[in-house]
Design an enzyme around this catalytic site. Structure first.
Site, PDB file in Angstrom:
ATOM      1  N   ASN A 179       0.828  -1.207   0.000  1.00 58.93           N
ATOM      2  CA  ASN A 179       0.000   0.000   0.000  1.00 58.93           C
ATOM      3  C   ASN A 179       0.862   1.256   0.000  1.00 58.93           C
ATOM      4  OD1 ASN A 179      -2.121  -1.698   0.054  1.00 58.93           O
ATOM      5  ND2 ASN A 179      -2.560  -1.448   2.245  1.00 58.93           N
ATOM      6  N   ILE A 180       0.313   2.274  -0.634  1.00 60.39           N
ATOM      7  CA  ILE A 180       1.029   3.546  -0.722  1.00 60.39           C
ATOM      8  C   ILE A 180       0.457   4.542   0.286  1.00 60.39           C
ATOM      9  CG2 ILE A 180       1.711   3.134  -3.103  1.00 60.39           C
ATOM     10  CD1 ILE A 180      -0.614   4.915  -4.027  1.00 60.39           C
ATOM     11  N   HIS A 206       5.966  -0.660  -2.648  1.00 58.98           N
ATOM     12  CA  HIS A 206       5.464   0.001  -3.858  1.00 58.98           C
ATOM     13  C   HIS A 206       5.472   1.529  -3.737  1.00 58.98           C
ATOM     14  CE1 HIS A 206       3.162  -3.862  -5.262  1.00 58.98           C
ATOM     15  NE2 HIS A 206       4.458  -3.955  -5.384  1.00 58.98           N
ATOM     16  N   GLY A 258      -5.143  -9.175   3.178  1.00 59.12           N
ATOM     17  CA  GLY A 258      -5.832  -8.288   2.237  1.00 59.12           C
ATOM     18  C   GLY A 258      -5.109  -8.087   0.922  1.00 59.12           C
ATOM     19  N   THR A 259      -4.518  -9.164   0.425  1.00 60.38           N
ATOM     20  CA  THR A 259      -3.894  -9.042  -0.898  1.00 60.38           C
ATOM     21  C   THR A 259      -4.340 -10.201  -1.778  1.00 60.38           C
ATOM     22  OG1 THR A 259      -1.794  -8.912  -2.109  1.00 60.38           O
ATOM     23  CG2 THR A 259      -1.700  -9.973   0.029  1.00 60.38           C
ATOM     24  N   SER A 260      -4.562  -9.882  -3.057  1.00 59.11           N
ATOM     25  CA  SER A 260      -5.146 -10.867  -3.964  1.00 59.11           C
ATOM     26  C   SER A 260      -4.127 -11.901  -4.438  1.00 59.11           C
ATOM     27  CB  SER A 260      -5.744 -10.151  -5.176  1.00 59.11           C
ATOM     28  OG  SER A 260      -4.743  -9.364  -5.777  1.00 59.11           O
ATOM     29  N   LEU A 289     -10.752 -11.486   2.657  1.00 60.32           N
ATOM     30  CA  LEU A 289     -12.202 -11.645   2.568  1.00 60.32           C
ATOM     31  C   LEU A 289     -12.551 -13.053   2.118  1.00 60.32           C
ATOM     32  CD1 LEU A 289     -14.001  -8.667   0.791  1.00 60.32           C
ATOM     33  CD2 LEU A 289     -14.246  -9.454   3.159  1.00 60.32           C
ATOM     34  N   GLU A 290     -11.749 -13.557   1.169  1.00 61.22           N
ATOM     35  CA  GLU A 290     -11.998 -14.889   0.593  1.00 61.22           C
ATOM     36  C   GLU A 290     -10.641 -15.493   0.242  1.00 61.22           C
ATOM     37  OE1 GLU A 290     -14.350 -13.512  -2.642  1.00 61.22           O
ATOM     38  OE2 GLU A 290     -12.587 -12.817  -3.739  1.00 61.22           O
ATOM     39  N   ALA A 346     -10.992  -7.646   7.343  1.00 61.77           N
ATOM     40  CA  ALA A 346      -9.717  -7.435   8.045  1.00 61.77           C
ATOM     41  C   ALA A 346      -9.932  -6.765   9.394  1.00 61.77           C
ATOM     42  CB  ALA A 346      -8.787  -6.586   7.173  1.00 61.77           C
TER      43      ALA A 346
HETATM   44  P1  NAD Z   1      -5.923  -6.093  -4.697  1.00 60.79           P
HETATM   45  O1  NAD Z   1      -6.844  -4.923  -4.859  1.00 60.79           O
HETATM   46  O2  NAD Z   1      -5.450  -6.790  -5.912  1.00 60.79           O
HETATM   47  O3  NAD Z   1      -6.627  -7.175  -3.763  1.00 60.79           O
HETATM   48  C1  NAD Z   1      -7.266  -6.784  -2.576  1.00 60.79           C
HETATM   49  C2  NAD Z   1      -7.543  -8.037  -1.770  1.00 60.79           C
HETATM   50  O4  NAD Z   1      -8.109  -7.620  -0.539  1.00 60.79           O
HETATM   51  C3  NAD Z   1      -8.557  -8.982  -2.432  1.00 60.79           C
HETATM   52  O5  NAD Z   1      -8.067 -10.304  -2.345  1.00 60.79           O
HETATM   53  C4  NAD Z   1      -9.817  -8.822  -1.588  1.00 60.79           C
HETATM   54  O6  NAD Z   1     -10.545 -10.043  -1.440  1.00 60.79           O
HETATM   55  C5  NAD Z   1      -9.244  -8.400  -0.252  1.00 60.79           C
HETATM   56  N1  NAD Z   1     -10.137  -7.546   0.542  1.00 60.79           N
HETATM   57  C6  NAD Z   1     -10.954  -6.554   0.116  1.00 60.79           C
HETATM   58  N2  NAD Z   1     -11.594  -5.991   1.146  1.00 60.79           N
HETATM   59  C7  NAD Z   1     -11.152  -6.619   2.258  1.00 60.79           C
HETATM   60  C8  NAD Z   1     -11.437  -6.494   3.641  1.00 60.79           C
HETATM   61  N3  NAD Z   1     -12.308  -5.585   4.090  1.00 60.79           N
HETATM   62  N4  NAD Z   1     -10.821  -7.321   4.509  1.00 60.79           N
HETATM   63  C9  NAD Z   1      -9.936  -8.265   4.073  1.00 60.79           C
HETATM   64  N5  NAD Z   1      -9.621  -8.426   2.779  1.00 60.79           N
HETATM   65  C10 NAD Z   1     -10.221  -7.615   1.883  1.00 60.79           C
HETATM   66  O7  NAD Z   1      -4.745  -5.548  -3.804  1.00 60.79           O
HETATM   67  P2  NAD Z   1      -3.220  -5.822  -3.796  1.00 60.79           P
HETATM   68  O8  NAD Z   1      -2.989  -7.291  -3.850  1.00 60.79           O
HETATM   69  O9  NAD Z   1      -2.675  -5.037  -2.658  1.00 60.79           O
HETATM   70  O10 NAD Z   1      -2.680  -5.131  -5.150  1.00 60.79           O
HETATM   71  C11 NAD Z   1      -3.068  -3.789  -5.475  1.00 60.79           C
HETATM   72  C12 NAD Z   1      -1.938  -2.838  -5.832  1.00 60.79           C
HETATM   73  O11 NAD Z   1      -2.482  -1.530  -6.041  1.00 60.79           O
HETATM   74  C13 NAD Z   1      -0.942  -2.677  -4.717  1.00 60.79           C
HETATM   75  O12 NAD Z   1       0.263  -3.065  -5.206  1.00 60.79           O
HETATM   76  C14 NAD Z   1      -0.918  -1.193  -4.345  1.00 60.79           C
HETATM   77  O13 NAD Z   1       0.344  -0.600  -4.644  1.00 60.79           O
HETATM   78  C15 NAD Z   1      -1.952  -0.532  -5.168  1.00 60.79           C
HETATM   79  N6  NAD Z   1      -3.050   0.027  -4.322  1.00 60.79           N
HETATM   80  C16 NAD Z   1      -2.797   0.547  -3.087  1.00 60.79           C
HETATM   81  C17 NAD Z   1      -3.839   0.998  -2.277  1.00 60.79           C
HETATM   82  C18 NAD Z   1      -3.528   1.586  -0.920  1.00 60.79           C
HETATM   83  O14 NAD Z   1      -2.435   2.109  -0.709  1.00 60.79           O
HETATM   84  N7  NAD Z   1      -4.431   1.511   0.059  1.00 60.79           N
HETATM   85  C19 NAD Z   1      -5.155   0.947  -2.741  1.00 60.79           C
HETATM   86  C20 NAD Z   1      -5.382   0.413  -4.018  1.00 60.79           C
HETATM   87  C21 NAD Z   1      -4.330  -0.049  -4.795  1.00 60.79           C
END
Ligand code: NAD
Length: 241
Positions: free
Chosen positions: A101-102, A118, A183-185, A210-211, A227
């Site tokens: 996350n950023i 990232h 919380g990462t896909s 979530l899943e 989460a």
């Molecule tokens: P992703 O969006 O690909 O996946 C998110 C995952 O989180 C999914 O598997 C989903 O099922 C799960 N999820 C969603 N809501 C949830 C909850 N309430 N509790 C638990 N799990 C939950 O995210 P990623 O794998 O981090 O890849 C996205 C990329 O985009 C990152 O590399 C990041 O740099 C960037 N990004 C960052 C942010 C941020 O800084 N918050 C936000 C969006 C995207």
């Protein structure tokens, strides 16, 4: 926790990897929430070096908007960030937090030395001398590096660029007793490969999401749900044992 014959208690070395899902309940949308779009933009248009060289103003505007939103009063760390901050403060030497996350919600939840692989929304970088500057406002066309005068770019790792801290992260994964992914896909490499690396070197592995993610087969255990509930549950259970 183990007690050695010396009477010294050793705590397990834990590496925690977080993704956009941990910040979703704080009001920051995940990346793939809607058809691969990030806040209504195609990633090729806003998160690649080619996009920045073709349309720098559009890319700066995209990150200016994300930065403004992050700094708005509505966005706060949720119980998952706060629980991880408490865990790390309890075991400062042995808990490493790596995030994709950023945003700065881990830090605001009490965590420190977070490895933002990232990049960070609240920093910019000189396109020529790579000086990194803390930045909490819009980047405007007239903004330049104070060291060399060149232009500034978001301090973000775009698709096709090398993530930060890979040496430190690889060492931590190889020494980990426990790897936890939250919380990462599991779609974006190299982060998606961390679970396999940690497991190869002997770590137990846990996924909180979530899943079940695409990497489910690599995890010894999974906790599925929001989460904000599952992470405090896990941390409390861990601290009680
Ligand atoms: P992703 O969006 O690909 O996946 C998110 C995952 O989180 C999914 O598997 C989903 O099922 C799960 N999820 C969603 N809501 C949830 C909850 N309430 N509790 C638990 N799990 C939950 O995210 P990623 O794998 O981090 O890849 C996205 C990329 O985009 C990152 O590399 C990041 O740099 C960037 N990004 C960052 C942010 C941020 O800084 N918050 C936000 C969006 C995207």
């Amino acid at each position: 926790m183990e007690t050695h014959s010396s009477g010294k208690t050793s705590t397990p070395r834990i590496v925690i990897l977080t993704g956009a899902g941990i910040s979703a309940e704080s009001g920051i949308p995940t990346f793939r929430a809607s058809d691969g779009l990030w806040e209504q933009h195609r990633i090729e248009d806003v998160a690649t070096p080619e996009a920045f060289s073709r349309r720098p103003q559009l890319v700066q505007t995209f990150y200016n908007e994300r930065r403004r939103k992050l700094l708005s009063v509505d966005i706060k760390p949720n119980p998952a960030h706060i629980a991880l901050g408490a865990l790390q403060r309890r075991f400062p030497e042995t808990v490493t937090i790596v995030t994709q996350n950023i945003d700065n919600l881990h830090e605001r939840g009490g965590a420190f030395n977070v490895l933002h692989m990232h990049g960070e929304l609240l920093k910019v970088r000189c396109v020529r001398c790579a000086t990194v500057i803390e930045w909490a406002r819009d980047v405007e066309m007239g903004d330049h590096c104070a060291v060399c005068g060149a232009g500034l770019r978001p301090h973000i790792v775009w698709f096709g660029e090398m993530p930060f801290y890979m040496d430190i992260i690889t060492d931590a994964l190889r020494q980990a007793d426990l790897f936890v992914s939250i919380g990462t896909s599991g779609n974006i490499y190299p982060a998606a490969g961390f679970v396999a690396e940690a497991k190869t070197y002997g770590a137990a592995t846990l996924e909180i999401n979530l899943e079940p993610s695409g990497n489910r087969a690599f995890f010894d255990e999974g906790l599925y749900g929001r989460a904000s509930e599952k992470v405090p549950e896990w941390v409390n259970g861990f601290l009680q044992n």
